[in-house]
Enzyme design. Structure first.
Site, PDB file in Angstrom:
ATOM      1  N   HIS A  14     -12.292 -51.720 -47.838  1.00 51.17           N
ATOM      2  CA  HIS A  14     -12.909 -50.955 -46.753  1.00 51.17           C
ATOM      3  C   HIS A  14     -12.396 -49.525 -46.762  1.00 51.17           C
ATOM      4  O   HIS A  14     -11.493 -49.163 -47.513  1.00 51.17           O
ATOM      5  CB  HIS A  14     -12.662 -51.617 -45.388  1.00 51.17           C
ATOM      6  CG  HIS A  14     -11.342 -51.281 -44.764  1.00 51.17           C
ATOM      7  ND1 HIS A  14     -11.181 -51.084 -43.418  1.00 51.17           N
ATOM      8  CD2 HIS A  14     -10.114 -51.103 -45.304  1.00 51.17           C
ATOM      9  CE1 HIS A  14      -9.914 -50.807 -43.150  1.00 51.17           C
ATOM     10  NE2 HIS A  14      -9.244 -50.818 -44.284  1.00 51.17           N
ATOM     11  N   CYS A  33      -5.694 -46.122 -44.541  1.00 47.35           N
ATOM     12  CA  CYS A  33      -6.971 -46.840 -44.432  1.00 47.35           C
ATOM     13  C   CYS A  33      -8.159 -45.885 -44.562  1.00 47.35           C
ATOM     14  O   CYS A  33      -9.309 -46.328 -44.622  1.00 47.35           O
ATOM     15  CB  CYS A  33      -7.054 -47.616 -43.113  1.00 47.35           C
ATOM     16  SG  CYS A  33      -6.344 -49.277 -43.230  1.00 47.35           S
ATOM     17  N   HIS A  39      -9.775 -49.089 -50.602  1.00 49.53           N
ATOM     18  CA  HIS A  39      -8.563 -49.902 -50.804  1.00 49.53           C
ATOM     19  C   HIS A  39      -8.886 -51.257 -50.194  1.00 49.53           C
ATOM     20  O   HIS A  39      -9.916 -51.425 -49.538  1.00 49.53           O
ATOM     21  CB  HIS A  39      -7.352 -49.267 -50.107  1.00 49.53           C
ATOM     22  CG  HIS A  39      -7.497 -49.282 -48.627  1.00 49.53           C
ATOM     23  ND1 HIS A  39      -8.307 -48.392 -47.962  1.00 49.53           N
ATOM     24  CD2 HIS A  39      -7.021 -50.121 -47.677  1.00 49.53           C
ATOM     25  CE1 HIS A  39      -8.293 -48.673 -46.667  1.00 49.53           C
ATOM     26  NE2 HIS A  39      -7.531 -49.725 -46.468  1.00 49.53           N
ATOM     27  N   HIS A  41      -7.572 -55.252 -48.410  1.00 50.62           N
ATOM     28  CA  HIS A  41      -6.607 -56.047 -47.647  1.00 50.62           C
ATOM     29  C   HIS A  41      -6.851 -57.522 -47.936  1.00 50.62           C
ATOM     30  O   HIS A  41      -7.982 -57.926 -48.209  1.00 50.62           O
ATOM     31  CB  HIS A  41      -6.768 -55.827 -46.142  1.00 50.62           C
ATOM     32  CG  HIS A  41      -6.477 -54.440 -45.690  1.00 50.62           C
ATOM     33  ND1 HIS A  41      -5.198 -53.966 -45.505  1.00 50.62           N
ATOM     34  CD2 HIS A  41      -7.301 -53.408 -45.387  1.00 50.62           C
ATOM     35  CE1 HIS A  41      -5.252 -52.706 -45.095  1.00 50.62           C
ATOM     36  NE2 HIS A  41      -6.517 -52.336 -45.022  1.00 50.62           N
ATOM     37  N   ASP A  79     -15.862 -61.913 -48.650  1.00 48.17           N
ATOM     38  CA  ASP A  79     -14.832 -62.073 -49.673  1.00 48.17           C
ATOM     39  C   ASP A  79     -15.172 -61.300 -50.945  1.00 48.17           C
ATOM     40  O   ASP A  79     -16.251 -61.446 -51.510  1.00 48.17           O
ATOM     41  CB  ASP A  79     -14.641 -63.560 -49.993  1.00 48.17           C
ATOM     42  CG  ASP A  79     -13.383 -63.809 -50.805  1.00 48.17           C
ATOM     43  OD1 ASP A  79     -12.371 -63.126 -50.568  1.00 48.17           O
ATOM     44  OD2 ASP A  79     -13.426 -64.691 -51.688  1.00 48.17           O
ATOM     45  N   HIS A  80     -14.212 -60.462 -51.367  1.00 49.74           N
ATOM     46  CA  HIS A  80     -14.360 -59.620 -52.559  1.00 49.74           C
ATOM     47  C   HIS A  80     -15.545 -58.663 -52.461  1.00 49.74           C
ATOM     48  O   HIS A  80     -16.173 -58.320 -53.460  1.00 49.74           O
ATOM     49  CB  HIS A  80     -14.404 -60.466 -53.838  1.00 49.74           C
ATOM     50  CG  HIS A  80     -13.062 -61.041 -54.170  1.00 49.74           C
ATOM     51  ND1 HIS A  80     -12.527 -62.093 -53.473  1.00 49.74           N
ATOM     52  CD2 HIS A  80     -12.136 -60.679 -55.080  1.00 49.74           C
ATOM     53  CE1 HIS A  80     -11.324 -62.371 -53.960  1.00 49.74           C
ATOM     54  NE2 HIS A  80     -11.055 -61.520 -54.926  1.00 49.74           N
ATOM     55  N   GLU A 126      -5.153 -57.946 -40.486  1.00 52.27           N
ATOM     56  CA  GLU A 126      -5.420 -57.041 -41.613  1.00 52.27           C
ATOM     57  C   GLU A 126      -4.158 -56.851 -42.448  1.00 52.27           C
ATOM     58  O   GLU A 126      -4.182 -56.904 -43.669  1.00 52.27           O
ATOM     59  CB  GLU A 126      -5.926 -55.699 -41.092  1.00 52.27           C
ATOM     60  CG  GLU A 126      -6.321 -54.733 -42.196  1.00 52.27           C
ATOM     61  CD  GLU A 126      -6.793 -53.402 -41.644  1.00 52.27           C
ATOM     62  OE1 GLU A 126      -8.008 -53.237 -41.466  1.00 52.27           O
ATOM     63  OE2 GLU A 126      -5.932 -52.540 -41.357  1.00 52.27           O
TER      64      GLU A 126
HETATM   65 NI    NI Z   1      -7.228 -50.530 -44.590  1.00 53.73          NI
END
Ligand code: NI
Length: 137
Positions: A14, A33, A39, A41, A79-80, A126
């Site tokens: 995200h 972030c 990047h 999580h 997911d992914h 997160e």
């Molecule tokens: Ni983040």
């Protein structure tokens, strides 16, 4: 009334940013972030439902069925994936942990009701220090 919680997990990319602001301003508000090159999580998700114990089964809900609903309605979409660009229920929203909790609630409320229990809480982690919980309002 018994409260039951199922834990699931997903990994996703995200970026938290306000498009009206510069990268430097976003960095100031959102820190790492806001990385313009994305990047990820490793998210943890706890879904809590509530209901009465069924005298015929001893269950409030069949956890296999609950897990299937969560995976189909939420995990498969996240997911992914890049949450900003690939996840329909997060489109045009700030991809914060708070908004993820609300978005996941909206995806799950009705399908969970069809299992004859009520959604009670969506809790999402997160990072190990940041957790959001949503109870529907
Ligand atoms: Ni983040």
């Amino acid at each position: 009334m018994v409260y039951l919680t199922r834990r699931e997990r997903f990994s996703a990319a995200h970026r938290l940013f306000n498009p009206a602001l510069s990268d430097a301003e976003n960095e100031q508000i959102y820190g790492p972030c806001s990385n313009p090159r994305w990047h990820g999580h490793n998210y943890l998700l706890w879904i809590t439902v509530r209901g009465e114990v069924n005298s015929a089964t001893g269950y409030v809900v069949d956890m296999k069925m609950l897990s299937r609903v969560i995976r189909e309605k939420v995990i498969a979409k996240l997911d992914h994936k890049n949450i900003n660009t690939e996840v329909d229920f997060m489109k045009d929203r700030f991809v914060s942990t708070e908004n993820l909790a609300i978005g996941i609630w909206k995806e799950l409320e009705q399908p969970i009701r069809e299992l004859d229990v009520d959604l009670h809480a969506v809790k999402i982690q997160e990072t190990e220090n940041n957790v959001a919980e949503y109870f529907g309002n």
